[in-house]
Write a protein that holds these residues in place. Structure first.
Motif, PDB file in Angstrom:
ATOM      1  N   MET A   1       0.854  -1.168   0.000  1.00  0.00           N
ATOM      2  CA  MET A   1       0.000   0.000   0.000  1.00  0.00           C
ATOM      3  C   MET A   1       0.902   1.234   0.000  1.00  0.00           C
ATOM      4  N   LYS A   2       0.808   1.987  -1.077  1.00  0.00           N
ATOM      5  CA  LYS A   2       1.607   3.202  -1.213  1.00  0.00           C
ATOM      6  C   LYS A   2       0.794   4.388  -0.708  1.00  0.00           C
ATOM      7  N   ILE A   3       1.448   5.279   0.048  1.00  0.00           N
ATOM      8  CA  ILE A   3       0.773   6.456   0.590  1.00  0.00           C
ATOM      9  C   ILE A   3       1.458   7.708   0.058  1.00  0.00           C
ATOM     10  N   GLN A   4       0.658   8.601  -0.503  1.00  0.00           N
ATOM     11  CA  GLN A   4       1.172   9.864  -1.032  1.00  0.00           C
ATOM     12  C   GLN A   4       0.426  11.005  -0.354  1.00  0.00           C
ATOM     13  N   ILE A   5       1.173  11.952   0.198  1.00  0.00           N
ATOM     14  CA  ILE A   5       0.555  13.084   0.910  1.00  0.00           C
ATOM     15  C   ILE A   5       0.834  14.372   0.154  1.00  0.00           C
ATOM     16  N   ASN A   6      -0.248  15.119  -0.123  1.00  0.00           N
ATOM     17  CA  ASN A   6      -0.147  16.384  -0.849  1.00  0.00           C
ATOM     18  C   ASN A   6      -0.729  17.506   0.004  1.00  0.00           C
ATOM     19  N   THR A   7      -0.128  18.689  -0.082  1.00  0.00           N
ATOM     20  CA  THR A   7      -0.649  19.857   0.630  1.00  0.00           C
ATOM     21  C   THR A   7      -0.779  21.015  -0.355  1.00  0.00           C
ATOM     22  N   ASP A   8      -1.705  21.923  -0.058  1.00  0.00           N
ATOM     23  CA  ASP A   8      -1.810  23.106  -0.903  1.00  0.00           C
ATOM     24  C   ASP A   8      -0.771  24.137  -0.452  1.00  0.00           C
ATOM     25  N   LYS A   9      -0.755  25.278  -1.104  1.00  0.00           N
ATOM     26  CA  LYS A   9       0.283  26.274  -0.824  1.00  0.00           C
ATOM     27  C   LYS A   9       0.143  26.942   0.541  1.00  0.00           C
ATOM     28  N   HIS A  10      -1.006  26.754   1.214  1.00  0.00           N
ATOM     29  CA  HIS A  10      -1.226  27.370   2.514  1.00  0.00           C
ATOM     30  C   HIS A  10      -0.820  26.456   3.679  1.00  0.00           C
ATOM     31  N   ILE A  11      -0.488  25.216   3.380  1.00  0.00           N
ATOM     32  CA  ILE A  11      -0.115  24.259   4.420  1.00  0.00           C
ATOM     33  C   ILE A  11       1.320  23.846   4.200  1.00  0.00           C
ATOM     34  N   GLU A  12       2.088  23.953   5.250  1.00  0.00           N
ATOM     35  CA  GLU A  12       3.496  23.597   5.168  1.00  0.00           C
ATOM     36  C   GLU A  12       3.631  22.082   5.283  1.00  0.00           C
ATOM     37  N   GLY A  13       4.016  21.434   4.191  1.00  0.00           N
ATOM     38  CA  GLY A  13       4.173  19.979   4.201  1.00  0.00           C
ATOM     39  C   GLY A  13       5.616  19.610   4.485  1.00  0.00           C
ATOM     40  N   HIS A  14       5.880  19.080   5.655  1.00  0.00           N
ATOM     41  CA  HIS A  14       7.246  18.685   5.994  1.00  0.00           C
ATOM     42  C   HIS A  14       7.275  17.207   6.331  1.00  0.00           C
ATOM     43  N   GLN A  15       8.459  16.665   6.452  1.00  0.00           N
ATOM     44  CA  GLN A  15       8.649  15.227   6.633  1.00  0.00           C
ATOM     45  C   GLN A  15       7.948  14.693   7.884  1.00  0.00           C
ATOM     46  N   ARG A  16       7.985  15.428   8.970  1.00  0.00           N
ATOM     47  CA  ARG A  16       7.351  14.965  10.204  1.00  0.00           C
ATOM     48  C   ARG A  16       5.843  14.818  10.013  1.00  0.00           C
ATOM     49  N   LEU A  17       5.221  15.781   9.326  1.00  0.00           N
ATOM     50  CA  LEU A  17       3.799  15.719   9.020  1.00  0.00           C
ATOM     51  C   LEU A  17       3.502  14.477   8.177  1.00  0.00           C
ATOM     52  N   GLU A  18       4.303  14.238   7.142  1.00  0.00           N
ATOM     53  CA  GLU A  18       4.101  13.072   6.284  1.00  0.00           C
ATOM     54  C   GLU A  18       4.267  11.771   7.058  1.00  0.00           C
ATOM     55  N   ASN A  19       5.290  11.685   7.896  1.00  0.00           N
ATOM     56  CA  ASN A  19       5.516  10.465   8.680  1.00  0.00           C
ATOM     57  C   ASN A  19       4.354  10.191   9.627  1.00  0.00           C
ATOM     58  N   TYR A  20       3.889  11.210  10.321  1.00  0.00           N
ATOM     59  CA  TYR A  20       2.797  11.043  11.283  1.00  0.00           C
ATOM     60  C   TYR A  20       1.530  10.533  10.595  1.00  0.00           C
ATOM     61  N   PHE A  21       1.105  11.224   9.526  1.00  0.00           N
ATOM     62  CA  PHE A  21      -0.141  10.839   8.866  1.00  0.00           C
ATOM     63  C   PHE A  21      -0.011   9.501   8.141  1.00  0.00           C
ATOM     64  N   SER A  22       1.166   9.184   7.611  1.00  0.00           N
ATOM     65  CA  SER A  22       1.379   7.882   6.974  1.00  0.00           C
ATOM     66  C   SER A  22       1.246   6.752   7.996  1.00  0.00           C
ATOM     67  N   GLU A  23       1.849   6.937   9.164  1.00  0.00           N
ATOM     68  CA  GLU A  23       1.752   5.920  10.221  1.00  0.00           C
ATOM     69  C   GLU A  23       0.309   5.735  10.683  1.00  0.00           C
ATOM     70  N   GLU A  24      -0.416   6.845  10.840  1.00  0.00           N
ATOM     71  CA  GLU A  24      -1.808   6.761  11.266  1.00  0.00           C
ATOM     72  C   GLU A  24      -2.665   6.023  10.227  1.00  0.00           C
ATOM     73  N   LEU A  25      -2.405   6.271   8.949  1.00  0.00           N
ATOM     74  CA  LEU A  25      -3.138   5.573   7.894  1.00  0.00           C
ATOM     75  C   LEU A  25      -2.831   4.082   7.906  1.00  0.00           C
ATOM     76  N   GLU A  26      -1.558   3.746   8.051  1.00  0.00           N
ATOM     77  CA  GLU A  26      -1.172   2.334   8.074  1.00  0.00           C
ATOM     78  C   GLU A  26      -1.815   1.606   9.250  1.00  0.00           C
ATOM     79  N   LYS A  27      -1.839   2.251  10.420  1.00  0.00           N
ATOM     80  CA  LYS A  27      -2.479   1.634  11.590  1.00  0.00           C
ATOM     81  C   LYS A  27      -3.992   1.550  11.399  1.00  0.00           C
ATOM     82  N   GLY A  28      -4.595   2.635  10.951  1.00  0.00           N
ATOM     83  CA  GLY A  28      -6.041   2.705  10.842  1.00  0.00           C
ATOM     84  C   GLY A  28      -6.632   1.797   9.780  1.00  0.00           C
ATOM     85  N   LEU A  29      -5.876   1.577   8.712  1.00  0.00           N
ATOM     86  CA  LEU A  29      -6.388   0.765   7.607  1.00  0.00           C
ATOM     87  C   LEU A  29      -5.630  -0.552   7.457  1.00  0.00           C
TER      88      LEU A  29
END
Length: 104
Positions: A1-29
């Protein structure tokens, strides 16, 4: 299962944000892991610099194996609440989809 995280120009997308939400998705699903090929997460701030209630948006686009994509959207005052709401909707939708598939 590949996870891709995208943000718009108003949200700062950094590695910590991507890691957190990726882990939550993997656990939740986790129970659907073998039935999903890819998940795309889209975060947005609909009002940009202006303050507004429920202006943060999370869209989850889930691509199950051999099925049409499932898309859920949630609005909230923070990214975390929007994400958790979208994840909850996604679990319900996936459960219903795969239960219907079993019935046939």
């Amino acid at each position: 299962m590949k996870i891709q995280i995208n943000t718009d120009k108003h949200i700062e997308g950094h590695q910590r944000l991507e890691n957190y939400f990726s882990e939550e998705l993997e656990k939740g699903l986790a129970r659907f892991e073998d039935k999903i090929t890819r998940i795309e997460v889209h975060f947005g701030d609909e009002n940009g610099e202006k303050f507004s209630v429920n202006d943060k948006k999370c869209v989850l686009e889930i691509r199950p194996v051999k099925l049409q994509p499932i898309t859920v959207t949630e609005h909230a005052e923070t990214l975390e609440k929007a994400f958790n709401g979208a994840l909850s909707k996604a679990k319900k939708s996936l459960t219903t989809t795969f239960e219907k598939q079993k019935a046939y």
